[in-house]
Design an enzyme around this catalytic site. Structure first.
Site, short mmCIF file in Angstrom:
data_model
loop_
_atom_site.label_atom_id
_atom_site.label_comp_id
_atom_site.label_asym_id
_atom_site.label_seq_id
_atom_site.Cartn_x
_atom_site.Cartn_y
_atom_site.Cartn_z
N LYS A 213 -0.41 6.69 1.89
CA LYS A 213 1.02 6.52 2.24
C LYS A 213 1.42 7.94 2.83
CE LYS A 213 2.28 2.19 0.32
NZ LYS A 213 3.00 1.36 -0.50
N ARG A 252 -3.25 0.08 -6.55
CA ARG A 252 -3.82 -0.43 -5.43
C ARG A 252 -4.11 0.54 -4.44
NH1 ARG A 252 -1.28 -1.78 -0.65
NH2 ARG A 252 -1.67 -3.89 0.31
#
Ligand code: PMM
Length: 274
Positions: A213, A252
């Site tokens: 991210k 994840r």
């Protein structure tokens, strides 16, 4: 979800043209299934199949298109015996995915985007990942305002949990997720990671979705530039180790192998500690 004596590793399979890291790579069913099998080979405990990008600013896709992307992949994966999660905010998609062989619903809106979702997960009695969410992707950047991000995210997740349970969802099936990057700026993401204990105090397992991210991109930026998402896997694995050490239930990730190794290191470290 599978039962393991360590933090679970969820492998990401985005069947989308526009996800921020792997958009367009697995739009074709055969390639998507091949990639999922590679993630399983690397040791993924769960495969998270998504057919709609949630990257900041993303536009929604029609439900028919989302179904067309994910259902063939889930049907092909189900016979492998791997646990399959459907990453969707739509009850219609979750219903069809569960019927096709998925086992878990991963809802990045925590039940807020579609009022039908609560009926779906309560009726199916499946594990339900409830992520912190404030607004659709197209406008979420405007909602990244907090006085105390940890207290506010924990409070909003508590409200979601209470509302879902009041509507019939089994609290034992709920997994909570701070929603890194969703209506969050990098300092918010770091604060949430550093205070996972306050989210765990809500009494439910916590899933962490940090993989590749932009807060990692921002951290790794040098005068030469910001590394692209695919060059953030070492940083992702570091977060996986620290999240596992802080008691996360699941991470994840796009690249399973390095995060699984990292989680194993964290678990062994904890076992060897006084
Ligand atoms: N992040 C993305 C998509 N789905 N689901 C959960 N539960 N938590 C997350 O942090 C999360 C998610 C966006 O990342 P991607 O586009 O690489 O899948």
């Amino acid at each position: 979800m599978p039962v393991r004596d360590r933090c679970l590793v969820m492998g990401i399979l985005n069947v989308t043209p526009d996800s921020f890291s792997d958009g367009g790579s697995y739009l074709d069913t055969a390639r998507a299934v091949e990639h999922a099998l590679a993630l399983i080979d690397q040791g993924a405990d769960v495969i998270d199949v998504g057919g709609e990008s949630t990257r900041p600013g993303a536009h929604r896709v029609p439900p028919d298109e989302e179904l067309r992307r994910v259902l063939p992949v889930i049907r092909d994966l189900a016979p492998t015996g791997v646990t399959i999660s459907i990453d969707t905010t739509r009850a219609e998609v979750a219903d069809a995915a569960l019927a096709a062989g998925a086992h878990v619903v991963n809802d990045t809106s925590g039940g807020l985007a579609d009022p039908g979702m609560v009926r779906c997960v309560a009726g199916a009695g499946v594990p339900y990942v409830v992520m912190h969410w404030r607004a659709p992707s197209i406008e979420m950047a405007r909602h990244a305002n907090y006085d105390d991000v940890v207290a506010e995210v924990a409070g909003e997740l508590r409200q979601r949990l209470d509302a879902l349970v009041a509507a019939g969802v089994d609290p034992e099936r709920v997994v909570l997720d701070p929603g890194l990057g969703f209506a969050k700026r990098p300092p918010h993401d770091w604060q949430l990671l550093a205070h996972l204990d306050e989210l765990r105090a809500l009494g439910r397992p916590v899933l962490v979705g940090a993989s590749r991210k932009s807060f990692l991109g921002a951290l790794l930026t040098t005068p030469a530039g910001t590394p692209p998402p695919r060059e953030r896997d070492a940083a992702t694995a570091a977060v996986s180790a620290l999240a596992a050490a802080a008691g996360a239930y699941c991470v994840r990730v796009h690249e399973v192998r390095s995060s699984l190794d990292a989680v194993r290191v964290a678990e062994e470290w904890a076992r060897s500690s006084p």
